[in-house]
Design an enzyme around this catalytic site. Structure first.
Site, PDB file in Angstrom:
ATOM      1  N   SER A   7       0.852  -1.185   0.000  1.00 61.39           N
ATOM      2  CA  SER A   7       0.000   0.000   0.000  1.00 61.39           C
ATOM      3  C   SER A   7       0.895   1.245   0.000  1.00 61.39           C
ATOM      4  O   SER A   7       2.091   1.151   0.270  1.00 61.39           O
ATOM      5  CB  SER A   7      -0.926  -0.006   1.217  1.00 61.39           C
ATOM      6  N   GLU A   9       1.177   5.550   0.949  1.00 66.09           N
ATOM      7  CA  GLU A   9       0.606   6.654   1.731  1.00 66.09           C
ATOM      8  C   GLU A   9       0.864   8.021   1.073  1.00 66.09           C
ATOM      9  O   GLU A   9       1.951   8.281   0.575  1.00 66.09           O
ATOM     10  CB  GLU A   9       1.231   6.633   3.137  1.00 66.09           C
ATOM     11  N   ASP A 100      -0.795  13.670  17.033  1.00 60.89           N
ATOM     12  CA  ASP A 100      -0.012  14.531  17.932  1.00 60.89           C
ATOM     13  C   ASP A 100      -0.451  15.962  17.703  1.00 60.89           C
ATOM     14  O   ASP A 100      -0.319  16.467  16.594  1.00 60.89           O
ATOM     15  CB  ASP A 100       1.487  14.446  17.589  1.00 60.89           C
ATOM     16  N   PHE A 207      12.773  14.001  10.391  1.00 61.32           N
ATOM     17  CA  PHE A 207      11.600  13.142  10.628  1.00 61.32           C
ATOM     18  C   PHE A 207      11.916  12.072  11.669  1.00 61.32           C
ATOM     19  O   PHE A 207      11.108  11.761  12.532  1.00 61.32           O
ATOM     20  CB  PHE A 207      11.187  12.417   9.350  1.00 61.32           C
ATOM     21  N   HIS A 257       4.066  -0.985   3.481  1.00 61.04           N
ATOM     22  CA  HIS A 257       3.307   0.256   3.323  1.00 61.04           C
ATOM     23  C   HIS A 257       4.333   1.351   3.047  1.00 61.04           C
ATOM     24  O   HIS A 257       5.181   1.631   3.900  1.00 61.04           O
ATOM     25  CB  HIS A 257       2.531   0.535   4.618  1.00 61.04           C
TER      26      HIS A 257
HETATM   27  C1  FAD Z   1       1.173   4.103   9.993  1.00 61.12           C
HETATM   28  C2  FAD Z   1       1.117   5.429  10.690  1.00 61.12           C
HETATM   29  C3  FAD Z   1       0.295   6.426  10.179  1.00 61.12           C
HETATM   30  C4  FAD Z   1       0.177   7.666  10.827  1.00 61.12           C
HETATM   31  N1  FAD Z   1      -0.661   8.624  10.311  1.00 61.12           N
HETATM   32  C5  FAD Z   1      -0.871   9.776  10.985  1.00 61.12           C
HETATM   33  C6  FAD Z   1      -1.834  10.738  10.533  1.00 61.12           C
HETATM   34  O1  FAD Z   1      -2.475  10.566   9.508  1.00 61.12           O
HETATM   35  N2  FAD Z   1      -2.010  11.855  11.276  1.00 61.12           N
HETATM   36  C7  FAD Z   1      -1.307  12.079  12.432  1.00 61.12           C
HETATM   37  O2  FAD Z   1      -1.536  13.112  13.073  1.00 61.12           O
HETATM   38  N3  FAD Z   1      -0.375  11.202  12.873  1.00 61.12           N
HETATM   39  C8  FAD Z   1      -0.153  10.053  12.188  1.00 61.12           C
HETATM   40  N4  FAD Z   1       0.775   9.137  12.660  1.00 61.12           N
HETATM   41  C9  FAD Z   1       1.564   9.473  13.847  1.00 61.12           C
HETATM   42  C10 FAD Z   1       0.821   9.094  15.148  1.00 61.12           C
HETATM   43  O3  FAD Z   1      -0.350   9.851  15.271  1.00 61.12           O
HETATM   44  C11 FAD Z   1       1.771   9.380  16.303  1.00 61.12           C
HETATM   45  O4  FAD Z   1       2.813   8.437  16.326  1.00 61.12           O
HETATM   46  C12 FAD Z   1       1.103   9.476  17.669  1.00 61.12           C
HETATM   47  O5  FAD Z   1       2.049  10.000  18.602  1.00 61.12           O
HETATM   48  C13 FAD Z   1       0.636   8.150  18.246  1.00 61.12           C
HETATM   49  O6  FAD Z   1      -0.477   7.685  17.623  1.00 61.12           O
HETATM   50  P1  FAD Z   1      -1.005   6.195  17.959  1.00 61.12           P
HETATM   51  O7  FAD Z   1      -2.247   6.047  17.217  1.00 61.12           O
HETATM   52  O8  FAD Z   1       0.054   5.214  17.740  1.00 61.12           O
HETATM   53  O9  FAD Z   1      -1.290   6.396  19.528  1.00 61.12           O
HETATM   54  P2  FAD Z   1      -1.525   5.397  20.739  1.00 61.12           P
HETATM   55  O10 FAD Z   1      -1.598   3.993  20.296  1.00 61.12           O
HETATM   56  O11 FAD Z   1      -2.660   5.978  21.488  1.00 61.12           O
HETATM   57  O12 FAD Z   1      -0.173   5.544  21.573  1.00 61.12           O
HETATM   58  C14 FAD Z   1       0.370   6.817  21.873  1.00 61.12           C
HETATM   59  C15 FAD Z   1       1.311   6.732  23.057  1.00 61.12           C
HETATM   60  O13 FAD Z   1       0.547   6.576  24.258  1.00 61.12           O
HETATM   61  C16 FAD Z   1       0.964   5.416  24.968  1.00 61.12           C
HETATM   62  N5  FAD Z   1      -0.247   4.866  25.564  1.00 61.12           N
HETATM   63  C17 FAD Z   1      -1.267   4.258  24.950  1.00 61.12           C
HETATM   64  N6  FAD Z   1      -2.234   3.942  25.836  1.00 61.12           N
HETATM   65  C18 FAD Z   1      -1.823   4.399  27.044  1.00 61.12           C
HETATM   66  C19 FAD Z   1      -2.375   4.405  28.358  1.00 61.12           C
HETATM   67  N7  FAD Z   1      -3.579   3.887  28.616  1.00 61.12           N
HETATM   68  N8  FAD Z   1      -1.644   4.964  29.348  1.00 61.12           N
HETATM   69  C20 FAD Z   1      -0.432   5.516  29.112  1.00 61.12           C
HETATM   70  N9  FAD Z   1       0.143   5.539  27.887  1.00 61.12           N
HETATM   71  C21 FAD Z   1      -0.551   4.990  26.867  1.00 61.12           C
HETATM   72  C22 FAD Z   1       1.628   4.525  23.924  1.00 61.12           C
HETATM   73  O14 FAD Z   1       2.552   3.651  24.521  1.00 61.12           O
HETATM   74  C23 FAD Z   1       2.289   5.557  23.050  1.00 61.12           C
HETATM   75  O15 FAD Z   1       3.471   5.996  23.635  1.00 61.12           O
HETATM   76  C24 FAD Z   1       0.925   7.903  12.012  1.00 61.12           C
HETATM   77  C25 FAD Z   1       1.796   6.904  12.508  1.00 61.12           C
HETATM   78  C26 FAD Z   1       1.880   5.685  11.861  1.00 61.12           C
HETATM   79  C27 FAD Z   1       2.803   4.628  12.400  1.00 61.12           C
END
Ligand code: FAD
Length: 276
Positions: A7, A9, A100, A207, A257
């Site tokens: 895929s 992005e 973020d 990055f 990806h």
């Molecule tokens: C494939 C991919 C695509 C992405 N696309 C985008 C995008 O389109 N837009 C964008 O803004 N960003 C994007 N990102 C970046 C992503 O949003 C950031 O990495 C963000 O900081 C974490 O998102 P997450 O969904 O992994 O968060 P989560 O899975 O919620 O994790 C975030 C952090 O919180 C911690 N955590 C989770 N649950 C808990 C809890 N209950 N208590 C304490 N700590 C906890 C985790 O260990 C981690 O350190 C992408 C990243 C990837 C890998």
């Protein structure tokens, strides 16, 4: 040709010129026959319309499209509205993230972590969407510990994620270790490896600092030794990343990806080396 689950992005363009350029990029990359194109979503909904417009255009061209959806800064009401827009546009696949918020953005909204978003999507829309979540073989930069991060990943799968895409990395062993650990925890969703082609040293370092991806010392030193010689950076980068992809696929990665950065050439060059 679809030998593997590949895929690609994109990010939503900000200007009409950017949109024109992305259209041309997509047409070129469509020839590779990817499984789908995903489109990022600015945290706090900052690219909401751009993401939707780009996804609509991809779908109208007869390709599969997966919008990303980040929940930070959002409310149940705002995310519900985005899901309704996605559904109306014909979307069946979403990449669900926390996102973020830029510093100084203020309140973080009603969702704290991505597992809460996945849970909400399932509660609101049942099985309509195939949900991908993010995975971090080299550990998310804000994680309290690697074990905590793994638990956070497990919660996203338990909440209903179908598959995962990793942050990019250049250490294949980190990926294999991560997959092994998830399997030991009874998690069996496909974990597709995120691949960042190497084309620009300064950009890559910036990055990687932000997202916590490690550039192996020998790769970093070689890239920096090329100075402004962009052709050498690209040639070396292509060799390094081709080798990484080959190792991942041979080791059982269920797919790749590609973070295309809205450019066709780097992903095409890699792809052609992999799919002979
Ligand atoms: C494939 C991919 C695509 C992405 N696309 C985008 C995008 O389109 N837009 C964008 O803004 N960003 C994007 N990102 C970046 C992503 O949003 C950031 O990495 C963000 O900081 C974490 O998102 P997450 O969904 O992994 O968060 P989560 O899975 O919620 O994790 C975030 C952090 O919180 C911690 N955590 C989770 N649950 C808990 C809890 N209950 N208590 C304490 N700590 C906890 C985790 O260990 C981690 O350190 C992408 C990243 C990837 C890998």
């Amino acid at each position: 040709m679809e030998k593997h689950n590949f895929s690609i992005e994109f990010f939503p363009p900000k200007t009409p010129e950017g949109a024109e350029k992305l259209r041309a990029t997509r047409v070129k990359l469509s020839e590779l026959n990817p499984k789908y194109f995903s489109v990022t979503f600015g945290a706090g909904g900052t690219t909401q319309q751009g993401t939707l417009d780009t996804v609509r255009e991809i779908l109208a061209a007869g390709e599969q499209a997966a919008p990303h959806l980040s929940c930070v800064g959002g409310s149940r009401t705002s995310i519900r509205a985005v899901l309704a827009d996605f559904k109306a546009a014909g979307v069946r696949r979403i990449v669900a993230l926390r996102g973020d918020l830029p510093s100084g953005y203020g309140a973080s909204g009603e969702f704290r972590y991505a597992n809460e978003l996945v849970e909400f999507i399932r509660a609101e829309t049942g099985d309509h969407f195939h949900i991908e979540v993010a995975a971090y073989p080299e550990v998310h930069p804000q994680a309290r510990s690697p074990q905590d991060d793994l638990q956070a990943f497990a919660r996203k799968v338990q909440a209903g994620a179908d598959a995962a895409i990793t942050q990019y990395f250049y250490n294949a062993d980190a990926y294999f270790q991560f997959v092994e650990q998830t399997q030991k925890m009874g998690i069996n969703v496909p974990i597709v490896a995120g691949i960042m082609p190497i084309t620009n040293y300064t950009q890559l370092m910036r990055f990687s600092d932000m997202c916590g991806a490690e550039i192996p010392r020998w790769v970093r030193l070689k890239l920096s030794s090329f100075g402004d010689d962009s052709a050498s950076i690209k040639a070396f980068g292509l060799d390094v990343v081709t080798g990484l992809c080959e190792r991942l696929l041979e080791g059982g990665a269920p797919g790749l990806h590609f973070y295309s950065m809205n450019q066709a050439a780097p992903t095409t060059a890699l792809w052609q080396r992999l799919v002979k």
